[in-house]
Design a protein around this motif. Structure first.
Motif, PDB file in Angstrom:
ATOM      1  N   LEU A 125       0.827  -1.204   0.000  1.00 55.14           N
ATOM      2  CA  LEU A 125       0.000   0.000   0.000  1.00 55.14           C
ATOM      3  C   LEU A 125       0.863   1.257   0.000  1.00 55.14           C
ATOM      4  O   LEU A 125       0.521   2.251  -0.647  1.00 55.14           O
ATOM      5  N   ALA A 126       2.012   1.189   0.706  1.00 58.36           N
ATOM      6  CA  ALA A 126       2.888   2.368   0.779  1.00 58.36           C
ATOM      7  C   ALA A 126       3.429   2.706  -0.601  1.00 58.36           C
ATOM      8  O   ALA A 126       3.491   3.882  -0.994  1.00 58.36           O
ATOM      9  N   ILE A 127       3.797   1.683  -1.371  1.00 52.37           N
ATOM     10  CA  ILE A 127       4.314   1.917  -2.720  1.00 52.37           C
ATOM     11  C   ILE A 127       3.240   2.565  -3.594  1.00 52.37           C
ATOM     12  O   ILE A 127       3.504   3.512  -4.339  1.00 52.37           O
ATOM     13  N   ASP A 128       1.999   2.076  -3.446  1.00 52.46           N
ATOM     14  CA  ASP A 128       0.908   2.656  -4.228  1.00 52.46           C
ATOM     15  C   ASP A 128       0.700   4.124  -3.889  1.00 52.46           C
ATOM     16  O   ASP A 128       0.547   4.969  -4.778  1.00 52.46           O
ATOM     17  N   VAL A 129       0.724   4.416  -2.574  1.00 51.16           N
ATOM     18  CA  VAL A 129       0.482   5.803  -2.158  1.00 51.16           C
ATOM     19  C   VAL A 129       1.600   6.721  -2.649  1.00 51.16           C
ATOM     20  O   VAL A 129       1.354   7.819  -3.169  1.00 51.16           O
ATOM     21  N   ILE A 130       2.864   6.251  -2.540  1.00 48.70           N
ATOM     22  CA  ILE A 130       3.989   7.095  -2.955  1.00 48.70           C
ATOM     23  C   ILE A 130       3.933   7.356  -4.455  1.00 48.70           C
ATOM     24  O   ILE A 130       4.101   8.491  -4.925  1.00 48.70           O
ATOM     25  N   SER A 131       3.666   6.314  -5.243  1.00 50.77           N
ATOM     26  CA  SER A 131       3.627   6.519  -6.701  1.00 50.77           C
ATOM     27  C   SER A 131       2.430   7.363  -7.103  1.00 50.77           C
ATOM     28  O   SER A 131       2.520   8.167  -8.045  1.00 50.77           O
TER      29      SER A 131
END
Lengths: 109, 104
Positions: B2-8
């Protein structure tokens, strides 16, 4: 068999598209398509040649980004190859048009 | 994940913001040179931020290298094209807008 699958996994995309990422890709793609539609006003009705060239340059730049985004939406990110070729074509087209408008000819002896 | 999705998503939203800003400048600025100044931001910064978001989402694979190649090509090619176009306009004698003039 395992080695072949490992080799294939390097060349394939490693993305598993979640719902949130599909929504964000769709939103960014729609924003970029809208900006292309709006900036085509300057390409049609812009006063003079140079404003039209600027609008064509910026539409080409946005089309590259839109191609990458569409490649992620339909889960086929190999559209990046086409995007790279289109980037090179856009740059060369801009340089050639600028040189032609500046000097009136393309290759002087 | 989820963190990767939010950052991108954050990176791509920043890139979309710069795209909208460049288009507004292309429509609203009064002159050829100022319009080119606005679209230079859209060329480099918007595109690079959106591609950076795609790179963060993708992880490490063969497509990341191609995305980096597109981005690294445009870092050099975008300002070079902008500079060539602006020099061609200056040589051809496109009129320069001064404060108080009419929009052209």
């Amino acid at each position: 068999m395992m080695r072949a699958m490992a080799t294939r996994n390097i060349f394939m995309s490693s993305c598993t598209s979640t719902t949130m990422m599909i929504i964000s890709f769709l939103a960014v793609g729609m924003i970029i398509a809208g900006t292309i539609l709006v900036s085509s006003y300057r390409a049609i009705a812009g006063p003079g040649t140079f404003n039209r060239v600027v609008a064509a340059n910026i539409i080409g730049t946005k089309a590259i980004v839109l191609l990458i985004i569409v490649g992620y939406i339909i889960e086929r990110p190999h559209f990046v190859d086409i995007a790279l070729m289109y980037a090179i074509l856009n740059f060369i087209g801009t340089i050639i048009v600028a040189k032609y408008l500046e000097k009136g000819e393309l290759c002087s002896p | 994940m989820l963190a990767i999705d939010v950052i991108s998503t954050i990176f791509m939203a920043a890139g979309a913001f710069f795209m909208i800003t460049g288009t507004l400048g292309l429509l609203k600025f009064p002159d050829f040179y100022t319009r080119l100044h606005a679209t230079g931001k859209c060329d480099t910064l918007g595109q690079i931020l959106i591609i950076l978001g795609c790179i963060i989402y993708e992880g490490f694979s063969f497509i990341t290298i191609k995305l980096l190649l597109v981005s690294a090509f445009y870092i050099f090619a975008g300002p070079a094209g902008t500079h060539a176009l602006m020099k061609a306009g200056y040589v051809c004698g496109v009129p320069v807008w001064k404060k108080g003039d009419k929009r052209m």
